[in-house]
Write an enzyme that holds these catalytic residues in place. Structure first.
Site, PDB file in Angstrom:
ATOM      1  N   HIS A  19       0.813  -1.212   0.000  1.00 16.63           N
ATOM      2  CA  HIS A  19       0.000   0.000   0.000  1.00 16.63           C
ATOM      3  C   HIS A  19       0.851   1.269   0.000  1.00 16.63           C
ATOM      4  CE1 HIS A  19      -3.583  -2.458   1.758  1.00 16.63           C
ATOM      5  NE2 HIS A  19      -3.463  -2.593   0.450  1.00 16.63           N
ATOM      6  N   HIS A  42      -8.260  -8.345  -7.779  1.00 14.43           N
ATOM      7  CA  HIS A  42      -8.706  -9.080  -6.585  1.00 14.43           C
ATOM      8  C   HIS A  42      -8.902  -8.057  -5.469  1.00 14.43           C
ATOM      9  CE1 HIS A  42      -6.601 -11.968  -9.143  1.00 14.43           C
ATOM     10  NE2 HIS A  42      -7.312 -12.925  -8.576  1.00 14.43           N
ATOM     11  N   SER A  99      -6.623  -1.619  -0.780  1.00 10.83           N
ATOM     12  CA  SER A  99      -6.141  -0.922  -1.974  1.00 10.83           C
ATOM     13  C   SER A  99      -7.250  -0.237  -2.778  1.00 10.83           C
ATOM     14  CB  SER A  99      -5.323  -1.869  -2.851  1.00 10.83           C
ATOM     15  OG  SER A  99      -5.922  -3.145  -2.961  1.00 10.83           O
ATOM     16  N   GLU A 117     -14.088  -8.731  -7.805  1.00 14.04           N
ATOM     17  CA  GLU A 117     -14.055  -9.526  -6.573  1.00 14.04           C
ATOM     18  C   GLU A 117     -15.033 -10.676  -6.720  1.00 14.04           C
ATOM     19  OE1 GLU A 117     -13.379 -11.507  -3.530  1.00 14.04           O
ATOM     20  OE2 GLU A 117     -12.099  -9.739  -3.870  1.00 14.04           O
ATOM     21  N   ASP A 139     -14.071 -13.413 -11.985  1.00 12.92           N
ATOM     22  CA  ASP A 139     -12.642 -13.650 -11.951  1.00 12.92           C
ATOM     23  C   ASP A 139     -11.903 -12.392 -12.412  1.00 12.92           C
ATOM     24  OD1 ASP A 139     -10.247 -15.687 -12.070  1.00 12.92           O
ATOM     25  OD2 ASP A 139     -10.219 -14.606 -13.976  1.00 12.92           O
ATOM     26  N   GLY A 140     -10.935 -11.957 -11.604  1.00 16.69           N
ATOM     27  CA  GLY A 140     -10.248 -10.710 -11.895  1.00 16.69           C
ATOM     28  C   GLY A 140      -9.379 -10.752 -13.131  1.00 16.69           C
ATOM     29  N   ASP A 160      -3.356  -8.648  -7.487  1.00 16.72           N
ATOM     30  CA  ASP A 160      -3.081  -8.977  -6.094  1.00 16.72           C
ATOM     31  C   ASP A 160      -3.856 -10.216  -5.659  1.00 16.72           C
ATOM     32  OD1 ASP A 160      -2.381  -8.834  -3.415  1.00 16.72           O
ATOM     33  OD2 ASP A 160      -3.829  -7.261  -2.951  1.00 16.72           O
TER      34      ASP A 160
END
Length: 262
Positions: A19, A42, A99, A117, A139-140, A160
């Site tokens: 971060h 994600h 994030s 997400e 699905d990201g 991520d």
């Protein structure tokens, strides 16, 4: 993978590393008036409560953001510290920004946010935390390939995953190459855990071959508790903005010089 919930790890040493660099990049990018896009594959729930039972069960924030604040690792004008001050003013002293919320607080009107997400509960919480973002309950990796190149084209994508699906390590190099082919001006930031078995090493070897001008930024730290495997945090950044290497070196040196917390 629908079992992972980041509340058990929110604010830990890896979050602090990730971060700090993310906030620095977004602050740097928003210094110019041109609009930008932020994508995250994600996202998690966006807003965390470090006083929640789940966070207290592991107490990982004690070696992460809570320690950094106690030891003044972040200057008053550091973008991550500014965001956390704003979030706590709205949500209480125990609040911690994931994030997506860091991005939302640093971006401006006219910038766009795309967040994926897959976990239903985390997605519902994300909707509450960021009602104005464009959200994808999918699905990201699929979202990123579908959305890129985004509008505006200038922007940053954070990848991520939890890495609880071990195939992610093998999947990511080809994925990032495909995104870069479609979106060659985008800053692509990949977070990865550093584990004693170095399972990330083959992935990084492929990435460094594909992206020789990238930045590999790592920080090492003791395990959060007995039996916890993570001993460091890494960020691999394609098209890194000027000055990021210096900020990455600064935060890595702070971790390297820190003593083990009691």
């Amino acid at each position: 993978m629908l079992s992972y919930q980041h509340i058990y790890h929110a604010g830990n040493a890896a979050d602090l590393h990730k971060h700090t660099l993310l906030a620095w990049m977004l602050d740097y990018m928003t210094a110019k008036p041109k609009p930008l896009s932020y994508l995250e594959t994600h996202a998690g729930r966006g807003l965390y409560d470090l006083t929640a039972a789940e966070a207290k069960k592991t107490d990982e924030a004690r070696a992460g953001i809570l320690r950094a604040e106690a030891e003044d690792w972040l200057s008053p004008d550091h973008p991550l510290r500014r965001v956390l001050t704003q979030i706590r003013a709205r949500h209480g002293d125990g609040a911690y920004a994931g994030s997506p919320l860091i991005a939302a607080n640093l971006l401006r009107r006219g910038d766009s946010i795309h967040l994926a997400e897959l976990h239903p509960g985390e997605y519902q919480a994300l909707q509450s935390a960021l009602p104005r973002a464009t959200l994808y309950p999918q699905d990201g990796f699929q979202m990123a390939l579908a959305v890129t190149p985004p509008t505006p084209r200038r922007g940053l994508m954070l990848v991520d995953p939890s890495y609880e699906v071990k195939e992610d390590y093998a999947r990511i190099p080809a994925f990032l190459q495909e995104v870069a082919r479609k979106w060659n001006v985008g800053i692509l930031a990949l977070w990865y855990p550093i584990l004693p078995d170095r399972r990330h090493a083959p992935m990084l070897a492929r990435l460094e071959q594909a992206f020789p001008d990238s930045l590999r930024a790592e920080a090492r730290f003791p395990p959060a508790r007995a039996g916890h495997g993570m001993v460091g945090s890494g960020m691999f950044v394609v098209n890194p903005p000027f000055g990021l290497a210096a900020e990455a070196g600064r935060i890595a040196a702070l971790f390297a010089g820190a003593s083990t917390p009691d």
